[in-house]
Design a protein around this motif. Structure first.
Motif, PDB file in Angstrom:
ATOM      1  N   LYS A  98     -55.259  -8.074  64.763  1.00 21.81           N
ATOM      2  CA  LYS A  98     -55.898  -7.455  65.922  1.00 21.81           C
ATOM      3  C   LYS A  98     -56.252  -5.993  65.667  1.00 21.81           C
ATOM      4  N   MET A  99     -55.409  -5.318  64.866  1.00 20.48           N
ATOM      5  CA  MET A  99     -55.594  -3.882  64.621  1.00 20.48           C
ATOM      6  C   MET A  99     -55.468  -3.613  63.128  1.00 20.48           C
ATOM      7  N   PRO A 100     -56.434  -4.067  62.331  1.00 23.86           N
ATOM      8  CA  PRO A 100     -56.289  -4.050  60.868  1.00 23.86           C
ATOM      9  C   PRO A 100     -56.205  -2.664  60.239  1.00 23.86           C
ATOM     10  N   LEU A 101     -56.533  -1.609  60.961  1.00 20.67           N
ATOM     11  CA  LEU A 101     -56.441  -0.264  60.398  1.00 20.67           C
ATOM     12  C   LEU A 101     -55.290   0.535  61.011  1.00 20.67           C
ATOM     13  N   SER A 102     -54.428  -0.139  61.757  1.00 20.98           N
ATOM     14  CA  SER A 102     -53.266   0.540  62.320  1.00 20.98           C
ATOM     15  C   SER A 102     -52.163   0.617  61.263  1.00 20.98           C
ATOM     16  N   ASN A 103     -51.203   1.494  61.490  1.00 25.02           N
ATOM     17  CA  ASN A 103     -50.062   1.642  60.580  1.00 25.02           C
ATOM     18  C   ASN A 103     -48.826   1.075  61.252  1.00 25.02           C
ATOM     19  N   ILE A 104     -48.289   0.025  60.677  1.00 27.25           N
ATOM     20  CA  ILE A 104     -47.117  -0.636  61.248  1.00 27.25           C
ATOM     21  C   ILE A 104     -45.934  -0.423  60.316  1.00 27.25           C
ATOM     22  N   LEU A 105     -44.864   0.154  60.845  1.00 28.74           N
ATOM     23  CA  LEU A 105     -43.649   0.365  60.078  1.00 28.74           C
ATOM     24  C   LEU A 105     -42.630  -0.694  60.476  1.00 28.74           C
ATOM     25  N   ILE A 106     -42.205  -1.498  59.513  1.00 30.01           N
ATOM     26  CA  ILE A 106     -41.179  -2.505  59.766  1.00 30.01           C
ATOM     27  C   ILE A 106     -39.837  -1.957  59.292  1.00 30.01           C
TER      28      ILE A 106
END
Length: 326
Positions: free
Chosen positions: A193-201
């Motif tokens: 949905k947000m391919p240029l977002s930064n997701i920290l797991i």
């Protein structure tokens, strides 16, 4: 025997990375008993207790495993987990070096290729503070992860919306309800949905992405950065400074310190999706540190799931005031 073993590995590997590597850990007779009898998608655990019958969690229920397949009664015909069997599996999983995985053993388990998690019980050797190794192994528990793509789609609709107004969310479930599978799938959907977002797991127990030598063994989407084997406080504080995440996804919030780390991140403007062990939202008030977090109203979506009709059963979606919105 080697050729037979390899052929069966190829058959088992057809169902995914985890199943393929599972075949590499197990002695040939056990693999042969599984082949053609067990649906890989229903295999969750394999338990090996020294000089006791081998058992498996298959489809959410436990069975003995023997040459003829599964049974709830014929424990005398089940495979016996001898010392040699335990050593064989442990050697394969650790590449013959317990010392090399000592940091993981401090948590009671190691993560191996394919995302398999190997719990190890036995005699703990430590220097007084740090675990050095485990010897005289008495039990092994192989947990088989499962990717269930879009299993969290309903939750994702409530959390992500159009992608412009992401909610802070908490996945609430008793043990076995599917929280980790949900978090993994939410990371995957967020990447779509947000391919240029930064997701920290923040994968404290290395269960969400199941990294091996830095590489995720499970699909957590296109844009995930991953911390493993560290406290949430460290990962949240260092991650916000160093990785500049838009969204943090993290596993079980269990302590007051964990809850404070969540509050810190959300106060910094970072969106957080986390999970917690609880029967329902009403139990959260009884958990240490949660009253302040709930009263802050920063968490605006509570997704309650259970294993009532199988893992991932939706029980309700609630807003910041714990009012039902579904």
């Amino acid at each position: 025997m080697v050729m037979v073993h390899q052929a069966i590995q190829q058959k088992l590997s057809g169902g995914g990375v985890a199943t393929a590597y599972l075949a590499q850990l197990l002695p040939s007779p056990i693999i042969q008993a599984m082949d053609g009898r067990l649906d890989k998608e229903k295999l969750y655990e394999m338990r090996f207790r020294i000089n006791r019958p081998v058992s498996v969690n298959y489809g959410g229920k436990y069975f003995f495993l023997g040459a003829d397949g599964l049974s709830t009664e014929k424990h005398n015909k089940a495979f016996c987990a001898t010392y040699d069997v335990l050593k064989y599996i442990a050697d394969k999983a650790t590449e013959r070096s317990m010392y090399a995985v000592a940091s993981q053993l401090a948590s009671g388990f190691i993560t191996v290729r394919g995302g398999l998690r190997l719990g190890i019980a036995g005699q703990i050797i430590s220097d007084g503070q740090n675990v050095r190794t485990i010897k005289n192994i008495s039990s092994l528990n192989i947990r088989v992860p499962h990717e269930v793509k879009f299993c969290s789609q309903i939750a994702a609709n409530y959390i992500f919306g159009s992608g412009k107004n992401v909610h802070n969310a908490l996945i609430v479930s008793p043990p076995g309800g599917g929280k980790t599978t949900f978090l993994r799938d939410l990371a995957f959907i967020a990447g779509l949905k947000m391919p240029l977002s930064n997701i920290l797991i923040v994968d404290e127990r290395n269960e969400i992405a199941a990294c091996h030598e830095g590489e995720p063994q499970l699909d957590v989407g296109l844009c995930a950065d991953i911390y493993t084997d560290c406290t949430k406080r460290f990962a949240f504080e260092s991650g916000i400074r160093g990785m500049r995440p838009d969204i943090i996804i993290t596993d079980e919030i269990a302590t007051k310190e964990d809850a404070e780390a969540l509050l810190y991140a959300m106060s910094c403007g970072v969106k957080v999706i986390a999970s917690v062990h609880a029967k329902d939202c009403r139990e959260l008030d009884d958990k240490d540190g949660w009253s302040k977090l709930i009263k802050s109203r920063l968490i605006t979506r509570y997704i309650c799931i259970s294993d009532r009709n199988g893992p991932g059963t939706y029980e309700g979606v609630f807003d910041e005031g714990l009012n039902s919105i579904n």
